[in-house]
Design a protein around this motif. Sequence first.
Motif, mmCIF file in Angstrom:
data_model
loop_
_atom_site.group_PDB
_atom_site.id
_atom_site.type_symbol
_atom_site.label_atom_id
_atom_site.label_comp_id
_atom_site.label_asym_id
_atom_site.label_seq_id
_atom_site.Cartn_x
_atom_site.Cartn_y
_atom_site.Cartn_z
ATOM 1 N N ARG A 14 -8.867 4.792 -8.294
ATOM 2 C CA ARG A 14 -9.042 3.646 -9.187
ATOM 3 C C ARG A 14 -10.518 3.431 -9.543
ATOM 4 O O ARG A 14 -10.854 3.163 -10.701
ATOM 5 C CB ARG A 14 -8.465 2.387 -8.544
ATOM 6 C CG ARG A 14 -6.936 2.368 -8.552
ATOM 7 C CD ARG A 14 -6.365 1.062 -8.021
ATOM 8 N NE ARG A 14 -6.449 0.986 -6.568
ATOM 9 C CZ ARG A 14 -7.307 0.248 -5.887
ATOM 10 N NH1 ARG A 14 -8.196 -0.490 -6.530
ATOM 11 N NH2 ARG A 14 -7.296 0.232 -4.566
ATOM 12 N N LEU A 15 -11.398 3.572 -8.558
ATOM 13 C CA LEU A 15 -12.830 3.381 -8.829
ATOM 14 C C LEU A 15 -13.352 4.452 -9.784
ATOM 15 O O LEU A 15 -14.106 4.164 -10.714
ATOM 16 C CB LEU A 15 -13.627 3.438 -7.525
ATOM 17 C CG LEU A 15 -13.607 2.198 -6.637
ATOM 18 C CD1 LEU A 15 -14.291 2.518 -5.303
ATOM 19 C CD2 LEU A 15 -14.308 1.030 -7.321
ATOM 20 N N PRO A 61 -15.375 3.668 -1.847
ATOM 21 C CA PRO A 61 -13.926 3.459 -1.869
ATOM 22 C C PRO A 61 -13.463 2.922 -0.520
ATOM 23 O O PRO A 61 -14.121 3.116 0.510
ATOM 24 C CB PRO A 61 -13.372 4.867 -2.115
ATOM 25 C CG PRO A 61 -14.394 5.780 -1.536
ATOM 26 C CD PRO A 61 -15.720 5.098 -1.701
ATOM 27 N N GLY A 62 -12.310 2.253 -0.527
ATOM 28 C CA GLY A 62 -11.756 1.729 0.707
ATOM 29 C C GLY A 62 -12.296 0.354 1.059
ATOM 30 O O GLY A 62 -13.057 -0.260 0.301
ATOM 31 N N ARG A 63 -11.899 -0.140 2.207
ATOM 32 C CA ARG A 63 -12.318 -1.461 2.681
ATOM 33 C C ARG A 63 -13.478 -1.294 3.653
ATOM 34 O O ARG A 63 -13.343 -0.631 4.688
ATOM 35 C CB ARG A 63 -11.146 -2.177 3.368
ATOM 36 C CG ARG A 63 -11.492 -3.572 3.874
ATOM 37 C CD ARG A 63 -10.232 -4.323 4.290
ATOM 38 N NE ARG A 63 -10.577 -5.669 4.760
ATOM 39 C CZ ARG A 63 -10.718 -5.981 6.046
ATOM 40 N NH1 ARG A 63 -10.524 -5.057 6.983
ATOM 41 N NH2 ARG A 63 -11.039 -7.215 6.395
ATOM 42 N N THR A 82 -4.467 4.720 1.317
ATOM 43 C CA THR A 82 -5.067 3.570 0.636
ATOM 44 C C THR A 82 -6.491 3.871 0.185
ATOM 45 O O THR A 82 -6.926 3.399 -0.868
ATOM 46 C CB THR A 82 -5.052 2.317 1.526
ATOM 47 O OG1 THR A 82 -5.836 2.544 2.707
ATOM 48 C CG2 THR A 82 -3.631 1.938 1.913
ATOM 49 N N THR A 125 -19.031 -2.566 -3.317
ATOM 50 C CA THR A 125 -17.584 -2.493 -3.579
ATOM 51 C C THR A 125 -17.164 -3.281 -4.812
ATOM 52 O O THR A 125 -15.968 -3.464 -5.033
ATOM 53 C CB THR A 125 -16.810 -3.047 -2.366
ATOM 54 O OG1 THR A 125 -17.223 -4.408 -2.124
ATOM 55 C CG2 THR A 125 -17.062 -2.224 -1.113
ATOM 56 N N ASP A 147 -6.292 6.123 -2.867
ATOM 57 C CA ASP A 147 -5.900 5.299 -4.016
ATOM 58 C C ASP A 147 -7.085 4.488 -4.530
ATOM 59 O O ASP A 147 -7.305 4.394 -5.747
ATOM 60 C CB ASP A 147 -4.755 4.373 -3.616
ATOM 61 C CG ASP A 147 -4.291 3.509 -4.779
ATOM 62 O OD1 ASP A 147 -3.798 4.062 -5.776
ATOM 63 O OD2 ASP A 147 -4.442 2.271 -4.706
ATOM 64 N N SER A 148 -7.849 3.917 -3.620
ATOM 65 C CA SER A 148 -9.052 3.168 -4.003
ATOM 66 C C SER A 148 -10.039 4.073 -4.725
ATOM 67 O O SER A 148 -10.624 3.701 -5.755
ATOM 68 C CB SER A 148 -9.700 2.561 -2.758
ATOM 69 O OG SER A 148 -10.961 2.002 -3.053
#
Length: 242
Positions: free
Chosen positions: A137-138, A114-116, A130, A94, A133-134
């Motif tokens: 951006r990545l 992506p993500g948490r 979310t 990540t 969106d991640s």
Amino acid sequence: MAAMAPDFIFMLTNQDRTVADALERLQDVLGAGVRHIGFKDIGLPFTQLAELASAIKAAGAALYLEVVSLDEDSERRSAQAAVELGVNVLMGGTRPSTVLPILAGTAIRYYPFPGRIVGHPSRLEGTVETIVDSAHRLAAIDGVSGLDLLAYRFDGDVETLMSRVCAAVHKPVVIAGSIDREERMAAVVRSGAAGFTIGTAAFNSAFSGSPDLRLEIAAELAALRAITARVVRTAPPALRPI
């Protein structure tokens, strides 16, 4: 909707760890005709991972390493291991700001999560919005070649998540984790994903019920062919392969 079969990436892993007899199992994987093969950065000592990597490359298969590290130092070591092993694709992790300088000057393609990501085995947390969106951006980062989406480790609308992420980025998306039945494989094909990984499901004989790994992989590949043909038949004309 996808019109072509995604890459079938076989991971020599079970429960997010490289299996102890990976080198022996590799012969079954190659014998089944698989040419995208990987493993995780934990489960075997580095010397054995290096031997496994050499055997995969010698067979002419594309080599994948997936990171399951949860802290920055471990992720840095995993990226360095990818360089030393000479992998084709480094998946997971990540922290592009940590990994990309290590991969600089190599031909390694980098597909972060992506993500948490939490826990081990890994879980994907957040909402569809979310995570999308991640992903966006990545994918905008120079040096990020694609994304590794833990879709079936997400406690939500997985099919929507896969379709939204694949539509949001213009780089390949690989779906990883828990593809253990035909319905999930079909959802991956419909999403437009570039590829998917399968490992634990195969070692659990999810598609064939047979402990023979070569027969299990054959059942998985047969399912993928049938699903892809079905999706192509039902796709709008503009989405069908020429």
